[in-house]
Design a protein around this motif. Structure first.
Motif, PDB file in Angstrom:
ATOM      1  N   LEU A 119       0.821  -1.210   0.000  1.00 36.45           N
ATOM      2  CA  LEU A 119       0.000   0.000   0.000  1.00 36.45           C
ATOM      3  C   LEU A 119       0.850   1.253   0.000  1.00 36.45           C
ATOM      4  N   TRP A 121       2.938   4.166  -1.399  1.00 36.87           N
ATOM      5  CA  TRP A 121       3.050   4.862  -2.683  1.00 36.87           C
ATOM      6  C   TRP A 121       4.258   5.776  -2.727  1.00 36.87           C
ATOM      7  N   GLU A 122       4.878   6.037  -1.555  1.00 30.39           N
ATOM      8  CA  GLU A 122       6.026   6.929  -1.583  1.00 30.39           C
ATOM      9  C   GLU A 122       7.250   6.168  -2.073  1.00 30.39           C
ATOM     10  N   PRO A 132      10.261  11.480  10.537  1.00 37.82           N
ATOM     11  CA  PRO A 132      10.583  12.454  11.583  1.00 37.82           C
ATOM     12  C   PRO A 132      11.483  11.848  12.641  1.00 37.82           C
ATOM     13  N   PRO A 140      17.701  24.287  10.803  1.00 37.72           N
ATOM     14  CA  PRO A 140      16.457  24.543  10.091  1.00 37.72           C
ATOM     15  C   PRO A 140      16.713  24.831   8.619  1.00 37.72           C
ATOM     16  N   PRO A 144      15.948  32.019   9.476  1.00 37.73           N
ATOM     17  CA  PRO A 144      14.985  32.934  10.096  1.00 37.73           C
ATOM     18  C   PRO A 144      15.033  34.304   9.426  1.00 37.73           C
ATOM     19  N   VAL A 145      13.877  34.891   9.318  1.00 35.37           N
ATOM     20  CA  VAL A 145      13.782  36.220   8.712  1.00 35.37           C
ATOM     21  C   VAL A 145      14.294  37.228   9.724  1.00 35.37           C
TER      22      VAL A 145
ATOM     23  N   TYR B 329      -0.751  12.207  -4.131  1.00 40.71           N
ATOM     24  CA  TYR B 329      -1.311  10.908  -4.507  1.00 40.71           C
ATOM     25  C   TYR B 329      -1.146   9.851  -3.419  1.00 40.71           C
ATOM     26  N   ASP B 330       0.022   9.856  -2.731  1.00 39.77           N
ATOM     27  CA  ASP B 330       0.205   8.839  -1.689  1.00 39.77           C
ATOM     28  C   ASP B 330      -0.725   9.106  -0.506  1.00 39.77           C
ATOM     29  N   ASN B 334      -3.327   6.426   0.875  1.00 42.61           N
ATOM     30  CA  ASN B 334      -3.294   6.070   2.294  1.00 42.61           C
ATOM     31  C   ASN B 334      -4.653   6.261   2.936  1.00 42.61           C
ATOM     32  N   PRO B 382       3.147  11.702  14.295  1.00 42.42           N
ATOM     33  CA  PRO B 382       4.460  12.347  14.232  1.00 42.42           C
ATOM     34  C   PRO B 382       4.311  13.848  14.453  1.00 42.42           C
ATOM     35  N   ARG B 385       6.635  18.974  11.645  1.00 42.47           N
ATOM     36  CA  ARG B 385       7.955  19.578  11.536  1.00 42.47           C
ATOM     37  C   ARG B 385       7.880  21.045  11.165  1.00 42.47           C
ATOM     38  N   GLU B 388       8.078  23.624  14.091  1.00 42.86           N
ATOM     39  CA  GLU B 388       9.370  24.022  14.652  1.00 42.86           C
ATOM     40  C   GLU B 388       9.994  25.132  13.820  1.00 42.86           C
ATOM     41  N   LEU B 389       9.962  24.935  12.489  1.00 41.81           N
ATOM     42  CA  LEU B 389      10.575  25.936  11.626  1.00 41.81           C
ATOM     43  C   LEU B 389       9.928  27.295  11.822  1.00 41.81           C
ATOM     44  N   GLN B 392      10.948  28.959  15.093  1.00 44.61           N
ATOM     45  CA  GLN B 392      12.305  29.481  15.142  1.00 44.61           C
ATOM     46  C   GLN B 392      12.442  30.778  14.351  1.00 44.61           C
ATOM     47  N   ALA B 393      11.556  30.935  13.385  1.00 38.38           N
ATOM     48  CA  ALA B 393      11.680  32.110  12.529  1.00 38.38           C
ATOM     49  C   ALA B 393      11.114  33.337  13.223  1.00 38.38           C
ATOM     50  N   GLN B 394      11.653  34.478  12.850  1.00 39.04           N
ATOM     51  CA  GLN B 394      11.087  35.730  13.337  1.00 39.04           C
ATOM     52  C   GLN B 394       9.768  35.968  12.619  1.00 39.04           C
ATOM     53  N   ARG B 397       7.521  40.798   9.113  1.00 39.35           N
ATOM     54  CA  ARG B 397       6.947  42.152   9.186  1.00 39.35           C
ATOM     55  C   ARG B 397       7.340  42.925   7.947  1.00 39.35           C
TER      56      ARG B 397
END
Lengths: 149, 404
Positions: A119, A121-122, A132, A140, A144-145, B329-330, B334, B382, B385, B388-389, B392-394, B397
């Motif tokens: 099953l 598909w990836e 993960p 990251p 960061p901006v 598609y996956d 699923n 899970p 993710r 988190e990103l 962490q970012a500002q 603005r």
């Protein structure tokens, strides 16, 4: 009994006529001025490369095969579903057990194909990369901006 | 079969096809107008009142367009594929009761009504697959493959979802399924109808069926076969003129038909939300204004209730198209195989438990399964993710708050 189905045959005939008229109508109504460029396969305006009779992923075959197994299973269950309420109370539990065993065998098969990855598909490599991890990403991907400058 | 029966059958066929082909332009217009409203546009509003004649104009235009036949195509199959996709859509609704009286009963009230619908709706996969293959175009091939794999995968979930209606009514006949839902709610509330969606198994089955319905008709968020950003128009790429129109019609008629099935099996069919039979008893004893009311509620309203429910569902299709993003598609596969099929099987097992052992063990079973799910699978989700990103970012603005 069979006469119940006669209107369906009538409907089929009418629906086939409608469908064929829709398909054949433009042959009568529309203009026809074919040119080689018009008739070539559409590839976003670029000259077509090769044929579309190419290999395609095995997943589609596999899905079709698994579908047949499970569709037949569901079709087998329908008569049980129809008859269940009419069964006398003392037979019901027994009938449930029999169908339960039948379904259990199929569920075992389902779990087997699930664990075997039928099953999935990836792409397996891509999958491992996207898995993960327990700790957050050390670096990251996005910078960061920085604030107002 | 006498000549009179034949006449009745022809009348009912005319009503059914009239309903399907008559609501079709309305649904297309509704989709275009509603999508425009969702996106703060105006939408087609020039032809006729509120732009209602726009679909007719589009159809007339398509009728007189040149048909471009691809030189490499497999001519016969290429020409027949649109017919193969229109035909099942036209005949699939033949067993749905539109109302209680003789004119509006299904075209053929056969005892395998639901099975007939499943058979006809799975025929549609052939049209799509053959169209994709015979066009000899890479986009068409990929679109056809995606569509057929998707349709057959969700066919399973659909079969399991419809099985709740079969189990609850003990019949495959559509009219019996509606009659079962005419009983008092849960057998105790006399003024409400026992729509299947109001029971736990019906709720789960109805939700499953709704998801499968979207996937079966290739609608957003399951519109991968026609994902225009990657596949141009999928299996329809090489079709023009009336053959394109045939696909388009087939698609929308299938939407109307499948919404009618959902209405019949889960939303009480042509039944009103409230039980009007007390009015009929009053009409028999008192007469006068009550007999007028009884005529309205019993004879006139059922098809209108049916239409309202079907259009509510069609509108929800459009709403979802305006709201949700397309799946990968996956993710699609699923959802179909790893979520809908297990949920459908567990739901059916618990419904069988209800029928055999009564409602207490069934409800305990539902609570246990839901608890187990949230304790195991739900807890093992899970971590996201992206969160988190973002954290962490500002915060972003812009230099000037130009809208402030």
């Amino acid at each position: 009994m069979v006469a119940d189905y006669a209107p369906l045959l009538l409907l089929f005939a009418i629906a086939i006529v409608i469908a064929l008229v829709m398909v054949g109508g433009s042959w009568l109504l529309g203009p026809r001025r074919p040119t080689p460029a018009k008739q070539s396969s559409y590839e976003c305006g670029i000259t077509p490369v090769g044929s579309a009779r190419e290999r395609f992923p095995i997943h589609f075959y596999l899905t079709a095969m698994l579908f047949i197994i499970f569709d037949v299973e569901v079709a087998f269950l329908y008569p049980f579903f129809v008859i269940l309420r009419e069964l006398p109370a003392e037979v019901r539990t027994f009938a449930m057990g029999i169908v339960g065993v039948f379904t259990l065998l199929l569920i075992v098969g389902f779990l087997y194909e699930w664990k075997k990855g039928a099953l999935d598909w990836e792409d397996p490599i891509e999958r491992r990369r996207l898995q993960p991890t327990a700790e957050p990403n050390p670096q990251p991907a996005l910078q960061p901006v920085s604030g107002e400058q | 079969m006498t000549l009179v029966d034949l006449g009745w059958a022809l009348l009912r066929i005319a009503i059914m096809l009239g309903f399907l082909l008559g609501t079709l332009p309305l649904v297309i217009w509704l989709e275009r107008r509603a999508l425009a409203w969702f996106q703060c546009r105006v939408g087609p509003n020039r032809l006729g009142p509120f732009g209602l004649l726009q679909p007719m104009a589009d159809a007339a235009k398509l009728f007189f367009k040149e048909e471009i036949v691809p030189a490499n195509a497999d001519r016969l199959i290429w020409a027949l594929a649109p017919a193969l996709s229109l035909f099942p859509a036209l005949v699939a609704a033949a067993t749905i009761p539109w109302g209680p009286n003789r004119l509006l009963t299904p075209v053929a009230d056969v005892d395998i009504g639901l099975l007939y619908f499943l058979a006809m709706s799975s025929l549609a996969a052939y049209g799509v697959l053959l169209a994709g293959w015979s066009s000899n175009n890479k986009y068409s091939l990929l679109g056809g493959l995606r569509a057929s794999a998707q349709v057959i995968s969700y066919e399973l979930g659909m079969g399991l979802a419809l099985a709740t209606a079969i189990l609850a009514s003990g019949s495959l006949r559509m009219t019996s399924i509606v009659e079962m839902q005419a009983e008092p709610l849960w057998g105790v509330v006399p003024f409400l109808h026992n729509w299947l969606i109001f029971t736990p198994w019906g709720l789960v089955g109805g939700a499953l069926f709704f998801i499968c319905m979207l996937a079966e008709t290739n609608r957003a968020p399951f519109d991968l076969p026609e994902a225009e950003s990657e596949l141009v128009a999928g299996y329809q790429t090489e079709y023009s003129s009336m053959k394109f129109a045939a696909f388009f019609m087939g698609e929308y008629i299938a939407i109307i038909a499948i919404c009618a099935i959902m209405t019949t099996c889960f939303l009480g069919g042509y039944l009103a939300p409230v039980n009007f039979s007390p009015i009929q008893t009053l009409a028999e004893t008192q007469g006068g204004v009550f007999s007028v009311l009884a005529t309205i509620t019993v004879a006139l309203m059922p098809p209108i209730w049916f239409l309202l429910k079907v259009f509510g569902l069609v509108f929800s299709f459009i709403w979802i198209r305006a709201t949700l993003l397309r799946l990968r598609y996956d993710q699609l596969m699923n959802l179909g195989w790893r979520f809908l099929i297990p949920v459908g099987l567990v739901n059916l097992a618990l419904l069988v438990v209800y029928i055999v052992f009564g409602w207490v063990p069934a409800l305990v079973g539902y609570a246990l399964v839901a608890g187990l799910y949230f304790a195991t699978v739900g807890a093992r989700r899970p971590p996201k993710r992206t969160v988190e990103l973002v954290s962490q970012a500002q915060p972003y603005r812009p230099k000037e708050a130009h809208l402030g």
